[in-house]
Design an enzyme around this catalytic site. Structure first.
Site, PDB file in Angstrom:
ATOM      1  N   SER A 291       9.022 -42.993  47.946  1.00 50.77           N
ATOM      2  CA  SER A 291       8.669 -44.406  47.834  1.00 50.77           C
ATOM      3  C   SER A 291       7.977 -44.622  46.510  1.00 50.77           C
ATOM      4  O   SER A 291       7.511 -43.676  45.876  1.00 50.77           O
ATOM      5  CB  SER A 291       7.729 -44.805  48.968  1.00 50.77           C
ATOM      6  OG  SER A 291       6.467 -44.217  48.743  1.00 50.77           O
ATOM      7  N   LYS A 292       7.928 -45.852  46.105  1.00 49.68           N
ATOM      8  CA  LYS A 292       7.293 -46.232  44.847  1.00 49.68           C
ATOM      9  C   LYS A 292       5.898 -45.613  44.707  1.00 49.68           C
ATOM     10  O   LYS A 292       5.515 -45.162  43.663  1.00 49.68           O
ATOM     11  CB  LYS A 292       7.102 -47.731  44.851  1.00 49.68           C
ATOM     12  CG  LYS A 292       7.811 -48.721  44.107  1.00 49.68           C
ATOM     13  CD  LYS A 292       8.523 -48.792  42.883  1.00 49.68           C
ATOM     14  CE  LYS A 292       8.003 -48.190  41.632  1.00 49.68           C
ATOM     15  NZ  LYS A 292       8.800 -47.386  40.900  1.00 49.68           N
TER      16      LYS A 292
END
Ligand code: GLU
Length: 486
Positions: free
Chosen positions: A255-256
């Site tokens: 994820s970011k």
């Protein structure tokens, strides 16, 4: 398992602004599979989620995939026999098929409001029952429907889910099955007229004659409702292949928050597309590799075409091991033709302010050749400012190194020795060695002093080629400046 033919596969990204590494991997696998089998690779844009999508987001996906050098045969930008290839432009088609399902009774209009559905869910939870739509609108009469419509209610369309077991033979995972009893009649067209992902996907995969649906395992659970839709419409079900999820090293979902997830970010960090393509199959496919890596792990797209097979993908979740990517990237940088490397370094050099809009590619190529072995990533070119900028002279360090030796005299001797020689590696080496013999300095004393004077630091490529590439004028100016400051 025998493959359905003709082979037509697709990549169907939802445009999210940039291509995700997951997109890159799905695209690569579909691309390889299509090319290995003389098939067709289609790019379809799944953009029915109108709130999120913009033209820019679509352009971002293209940019990422093009950077990787993966090309498609049919798509929104290419056209093809099944246009349009953007789901937002195919809404009429989805509605036609929804009408068919309504007419055959395989689907029905549901007039429940979101408040009613919420109340139903809460009641099921309180009673510790399974949570699913009760099927309340399954048996509405025409009269009841008209009344609800007249009251201003806008229906969704739900598929009438039969109580059956469904399964499919996954090309990567083997047989997978589920029973539908927990599914409940699900929505295929929302009240705003938009199709849900599962519905639009089935219609498009069917009309675009997709033979194998190849995607990440997050979509396994979607495959069951999709199969029910195929069956309700009387469509032939394609083959499916689901490869494992890509996880961070700590096994959390990528994820970011955990770092870079978009292809463009890797490009900006100085990874080569060749390295990314080479690396992605290591997340799921080539199970074993030694931690350091072997030369034969450096694979081009052509090599991958030879070695890759969907059936060999692992089922267990894949780790995005950045150390492996780094290792592969450094190898790829070394493999590049220096002129090619120089060209790829240009934006990184400009970003550092080392060069401007105009530059001498020939000189950059010489530099590239010299630093190629020392560049894990293209952005590491920032470690070599002294090819472009004048470094400070680290006078104290030079003095510490030389102890009681006369640094000024040493540099002057070198200057005198190199003044008249052709400015080339071999000649410089001979001249400086003869000056060294006269001075009686050790290798370390002389070469480190020169390195400090020319580069401002202790680490650099080998001294003589370095001097050649830094150039006569600059090297002499730097040695004179250092001599003056000592
Ligand atoms: N739009 C979906 C996604 O981006 C496509 C999934 C599929 O391949 O069916 O995940």
């Amino acid at each position: 398992m025998e493959l359905k033919r003709p082979i037509r596969v697709r990549m169907a990204p939802s445009p999210t602004g940039d291509a995700h590494v997951g997109h890159a991997r799905t695209t690569l696998y579909n691309y390889l599979f299509a090319r290995q089998n003389g098939g067709t690779f289609i790019l379809r844009i799944d953009d029915t989620d109108t709130k999120r999508n913009t033209e820019d987001a679509e352009a971002g996906v293209y940019r990422g995939l093009r950077w990787l050098g993966l090309d498609w045969d049919e798509g929104p930008d290419k056209g093809g026999p099944h246009m349009p290839y953007r789901q937002s432009e195919r809404l009429d088609i989805y509605h036609q098929y929804a009408e068919k399902l309504l007419a055959s009774g395989a689907a029905y209009e549901c007039y429940c409001t979101s408040e009613e559905l919420e109340a139903e869910r809460e009641a099921q939870m309180a009673a510790k029952e399974d949570i699913r739509y009760s099927g309340k609108c399954r048996h509405l009469t025409e009269q009841e429907r008209q009344a609800l419509k007249a009251a201003g209610r806008v229906p969704t369309i739900r598929l009438r889910v039969p109580d059956v077991k469904i399964g499919f033979q996954d090309l990567v995972r083997g047989w997978i099955e589920a029973d539908t009893s927990l599914m409940g009649d699900f929505i295929i067209i929302k009240s705003n007229g938009m199709p849900v992902y599962n519905f639009a996907t089935v219609i498009d995969d069917h009309l675009m004659q997709i033979s194998q649906v190849t995607r990440g395992s997050e979509h396994i659970s979607n495959t069951f409702p999709q199969i029910l839709i195929y069956q309700a419409l009387g469509f032939e079900v394609p083959q499916f292949a689901h490869f494992s999820l890509m996880l961070n090293e700590d096994r959390s979902k990528m994820s970011k928050r955990m770092g870079a997830t978009f292809v463009g970010e890797y490009a900006e960090m100085g990874y080569l597309p060749e390295a990314m393509l080479n690396f992605l199959p290591y997340t799921t496919h080539f199970r074993s590799w030694s931690p350091g890596g072997d030369e034969d792990e450096i694979l081009s797209l052509d090599d991958l075409l030879e070695k890759f097979s969907l059936e060999q993908c692992t089922v267990s979740n894949a780790i995005f091991d950045i150390k492996k990517l780094d290792w592969i990237n450094a190898k790829w940088i070394r493999k590049l033709d220096p002129a090619d490397l120089a060209q790829r370094l240009v934006p990184f050099l400009q970003k550092e302010g080392f060069i401007g809009a105009e530059y001498d590619l020939g000189h950059l190529t010489q530099i590239a050749r010299l630093i190629q072995e020392r560049l894990p990533r293209l952005d590491n070119v920032r470690d070599f400012p002294y090819f472009f900028l004048e470094p400070e002279v680290p006078t104290t360090e030079i003095k510490k190194l030389l102890k009681d030796k006369d640094g000024q005299a040493g540099l002057k001797a070198v200057l005198a020795a190199v003044q008249t020689v052709p400015w080339q590696e071999a000649e410089l080496e001979t001249a400086i060695h003869s000056a060294q013999a006269d001075l009686g300095w050790s290798n370390k004393e002389l070469f480190m002093t020169l390195r400090l004077a020319i580069c401002g630091g202790k680490v650099s490529p080998p001294l003589f080629p370095l001097m050649e590439v830094v150039g006569r004028e600059r090297t002499i100016a730097r040695l004179e400046r250092a001599a003056a400051q000592l």
